[in-house]
Design an enzyme around this catalytic site. Structure first.
Site, short mmCIF file in Angstrom:
data_model
loop_
_atom_site.label_atom_id
_atom_site.label_comp_id
_atom_site.label_asym_id
_atom_site.label_seq_id
_atom_site.Cartn_x
_atom_site.Cartn_y
_atom_site.Cartn_z
N TYR A 152 -17.81 13.16 -13.69
CA TYR A 152 -17.73 14.32 -14.57
C TYR A 152 -16.45 14.35 -15.40
O TYR A 152 -16.45 14.88 -16.50
CB TYR A 152 -17.82 15.61 -13.76
CG TYR A 152 -19.10 15.77 -12.98
CD1 TYR A 152 -20.33 15.79 -13.63
CD2 TYR A 152 -19.09 15.88 -11.60
CE1 TYR A 152 -21.51 15.93 -12.92
CE2 TYR A 152 -20.25 16.02 -10.88
CZ TYR A 152 -21.47 16.04 -11.54
OH TYR A 152 -22.63 16.18 -10.84
N ARG B 211 0.80 -1.22 0.00
CA ARG B 211 0.00 0.00 0.00
C ARG B 211 0.84 1.27 0.00
O ARG B 211 0.60 2.17 -0.80
CB ARG B 211 -0.94 0.02 1.21
CG ARG B 211 -2.01 1.10 1.09
CD ARG B 211 -3.19 0.80 1.96
NE ARG B 211 -2.93 1.01 3.36
CZ ARG B 211 -3.77 0.65 4.33
NH1 ARG B 211 -4.89 0.02 4.02
NH2 ARG B 211 -3.49 0.89 5.59
N HIS C 165 -8.43 -3.96 -7.20
CA HIS C 165 -8.13 -3.20 -5.97
C HIS C 165 -9.42 -3.03 -5.17
O HIS C 165 -10.10 -2.00 -5.28
CB HIS C 165 -7.55 -1.84 -6.35
CG HIS C 165 -6.84 -1.14 -5.24
ND1 HIS C 165 -5.62 -1.54 -4.74
CD2 HIS C 165 -7.18 -0.04 -4.51
CE1 HIS C 165 -5.23 -0.74 -3.79
NE2 HIS C 165 -6.17 0.19 -3.62
#
Length: 752
Positions: free
Chosen positions: A126, A35, A81
């Protein structure tokens, strides 16, 4: 059920300590390896690697059209993931921001944040995105047998364990991360410089980090700015892997205005303007008249500072702003990465590039072996096809007449199963006579390629040369000029606050209720000021606005505040307790100012005291500094300035009822000088009377030659000239003489 043992058959039993240690260790290793820390090979964390791979699988190359970012995020969290979509999208945004990444990997369309507010990006529904051309550096060789593959989280798909980076992306884009017990902070660098260092290291494997610094001058920040750290500081973290460096904004002069054109990495223009404006509001920047933000699309950073007049020292002003705002920032460096052996390690520049070159050489070797295997397989098939063309009629006869032509062909022409299968799958259009010539031509080309591949694989020198040639070609294709100039400069110094404040005469006034104020000039009569109901004048001292006012409380503690920071005498002032933290029940008795070397007499009403230098009484602690040790039950008296070594110390002592007073005067030279303590006995109060406080000091004063002692009895006062005090003069610690009848009820002493 109660009283019965639960069945633990088939259930593992562990001590809680053992279980928690194992669980925490596994969690720690997960955070470190999967990570927070990047791999040295491709310089990516797992989430970044998965985003890039998922985008390549969606066909979002640099030449394709943009697609909604939500599509990419959905694929990443659904296939590779299994974490939050917001965290995944934020990692994707970071790789798209040109002010965050030196070489962006994601090409974003829409609102992807700004340098002022990197997290002001629009929602993923968007924005649209695809990969940049630079992403080819990471993905181009992915399908060429260059890396290992591993199952995804549910075992239904495979993902690359690392991407076959053709350049050391770890240094080029840098990264930050916080793991468990360790962190990483790697600044971005210039591609061409790092590539040149790699080429030098290929030729000189034993080259030191200092030698590589001839090529890697220092970090290269996306936003430009200047790196001002000494070369020794840069060399330190390139040697050890840890250290720091400073970056400073770039400015130029336009029509007597200061225009900031580049900010340090991760600095916000709006925050810088806010920091400057705050200093202007606090009247700490009287030389600045106006601020403007003229940044736009063409000029991403254009902050205008208008000085107040042409006489302003611009360099001094900017040095102050560099020291007090984000126009200059310090960056921590910690080259902590996951090495090729799978373990985290802090590396210097040489070791980091050596590890990456080892990874790159192994990757190229795997690519060549994969290609060699394909070439040999194709040559094997071409050999079979050529045998078939040379015996075409026989091949056709076998295929037409035999029920199982494959084994017959294999036996008749000594073919392998792969070759026989290729012959049987050949289309009729390929039986033309020209096809034989094509096969021979392809065979010759592949044979030459095979020989070349084998030659490279057998020679370490040729393999390293090939790696170097590819690095040089990629550096030419993707590289650019350095953005951050490296200019060694001295550390910025903030303008001393006192340089911005006029040094003028002031009178600091303290009331009996502990309220303080400062009046301009020395002509003011502090007793004539207005006080709150129930409050009255206590003490006043004359000094300069740039001096410290030092206060004494009844417990013997001193406190200091800048005179210019005290409230104006036009009002009632402010309570000192609001700015300081005196002990409960303590009251402020007096105030001191003046020459730091000046002497002040400190005493308690138990008749003990000493003289001290003002500089020894100054403190910056809100809780004050213990200076005068006051006997139990006693109180500290207002301090007295010692203006002459020939002055007389005058002490008035009254009985418990305040009716029978004595006065003693003695040379100030008999009082010991010390920085702190209880002091010496100044007046002889018998121990019995002192314990019961049947006698206390009503007032103390230091009268210089030519001065006058004013003895107050309530509202009445009587003056004693310096010469007249001889009738009460004695030695320190004597009992003194009884005051004149009618003046024995002393309330205080003053000097005029």
């Amino acid at each position: 059920m109660a009283g019965q043992d639960l069945p633990f058959e088939g259930i593992e039993r562990q001590a809680l300590r053992t279980f928690t240690e194992k669980a925490y260790l596994e969690y720690s290793m997960y955070v470190i390896l999967d990570r927070a820390l990047p791999a040295v090979g491709d310089g990516l964390k797992p989430v970044q690697r998965r985003i890039i791979y998922a985008m390549s699988e969606l066909g979002l190359s640099a030449v394709s059209k943009h697609k909604k970012s939500a599509r990419t995020v959905g694929d990443v969290i659904g296939k590779f993931h299994p974490h939050g979509d917001s965290a995944c999208y934020e990692a994707m945004v970071l790789m798209a921001q040109p002010f965050s990444y030196r070489y962006p990997i994601v090409d974003g369309q829409g609102n992807w944040g700004s340098q002022d507010d990197p997290k002001s990006f629009a929602a993923m529904r968007y924005t649209e995105s695809k990969l940049t051309r630079y992403a080819e550096v990471l993905l181009r060789e992915l399908g060429e047998g260059t890396v290992d593959w591993q199952p995804n989280f549910d075992g239904t798909l495979e993902e690359p364990a690392v991407l076959p980076a053709r350049l050391p992306n770890l240094l080029l884009n840098g990264t930050t991360g916080i793991a468990v017990g360790m962190a990483t902070d790697i600044p971005p660098h210039n591609l061409r410089e790092v590539a040149a260092a790699c080429l030098h290291l290929l030729e000189q494997p034993e080259a030191s980090s200092r030698a590589l610094m001839k090529f890697v001058k220092g970090p290269d920040l996306p936003t430009g700015a200047e790196i001002i750290s000494p070369r020794a500081d840069l060399a330190e973290f390139y040697d050890k892997g840890t250290g720091s460096f400073k970056a400073r904004a770039v400015y130029e002069m336009e029509d007597d205005s200061i225009v900031i054109t580049a900010l340090p990495w991760q600095a916000s223009g709006s925050k810088v303007l806010e920091q400057i404006a705050e200093q202007m509001r606090a009247k700490k920047l009287p030389m600045v008249e106006d601020l403007r933000d003229e940044s736009d699309h063409e000029n991403p950073t254009r902050l205008v500072i208008v000085p107040k007049g042409r006489k302003v020292d611009v360099e001094q002003l900017m040095a102050h702003l560099f020291a007090t705002t984000d126009l200059e920032r310090n960056y921590r460096v910690n080259l902590n990465v996951i090495a090729l052996d799978g373990r985290p390690r802090v590396m210097g520049l040489r070791e980091l590039l050596s590890q990456w070159l080892e990874f790159r050489i192994a990757t190229v070797k795997r690519r060549l072996e994969w290609r060699l295997d394909k070439v040999e397989r194709r040559l094997h098939i071409l050999e079979g096809l050529l045998a078939a063309f040379l015996n075409l009629d026989e091949v056709i006869r076998i295929i037409r007449r035999e029920d199982e032509p494959k084994p017959v062909l294999m036996k008749r022409f000594s073919l392998s199963e792969i070759q026989a299968e290729a012959i049987l799958e050949t289309k009729l259009r390929h039986l033309a006579k020209l096809e034989e010539m094509k096969i021979r031509g392809e065979q010759a080309e592949l044979a030459a390629e095979r020989d070349e591949l084998q030659g490279v694989l057998r020679s370490e020198a040729r393999l390293r040369k090939l790696v170097g040639t590819e690095i040089a070609a990629d550096a030419e294709k993707y590289g650019d000029a350095r953005r951050s100039k490296i200019v060694e400069r001295e550390a910025a110094q903030a303008i001393d606050e006192t340089a911005l404040i006029p040094n003028e005469p002031v009178t600091v006034v303290l009331s009996s209720g502990g309220w303080v104020r400062s009046a301009k000039g020395h002509e003011i009569d502090p007793r004539a000021l207005q006080y709150k109901t129930g409050d009255a004048f206590q003490s006043a001292v004359r000094g300069q606005s740039l001096q410290l006012a030092t206060f004494l409380d009844t417990t013997g503690r001193t406190y200091s505040l800048p005179a210019h920071a005290l409230p104006s005498a036009r009002g009632l002032g402010e309570p000192l307790a609001g700015r300081l933290n005196p002990p409960d029940g303590a009251k402020f008795t007096g105030v001191m100012m003046g020459d730091p070397k000046g002497l002040w007499l400190l005493a308690s009403d138990a008749a003990y005291g000493f003289t001290a230098r003002l500089e020894d009484l100054v403190t910056d602690r809100k809780a004050g500094k213990a200076v005068l040790s006051v006997p139990e039950g006693a109180l500290a008296l207002p301090p007295c300035a010692v203006t002459s070594d020939k002055a007389l110390v005058c002490i008035a002592v009254v009985d418990g009822d305040g009716e029978n007073g004595r006065l003693l005067a003695f040379p100030v030279s008999e009082v010991p000088e010390m920085p702190r303590g209880k002091g010496n006995k100044l007046f002889n109060i018998p121990s019995g009377l002192a314990k019961e406080r049947a006698e206390v000091v009503a007032g103390i004063a230091v009268v210089p030659p030519g001065g006058t002692l004013k003895v107050w009895n309530g509202d009445k006062a009587r003056d004693y000239s310096f010469t007249e005090l001889k009738d009460w003069t004695g030695a320190r610690a004597q009992r003194g003489a009884v005051l004149t009848r009618g003046w024995r009820a002393v309330t205080r002493l003053e000097v005029s």
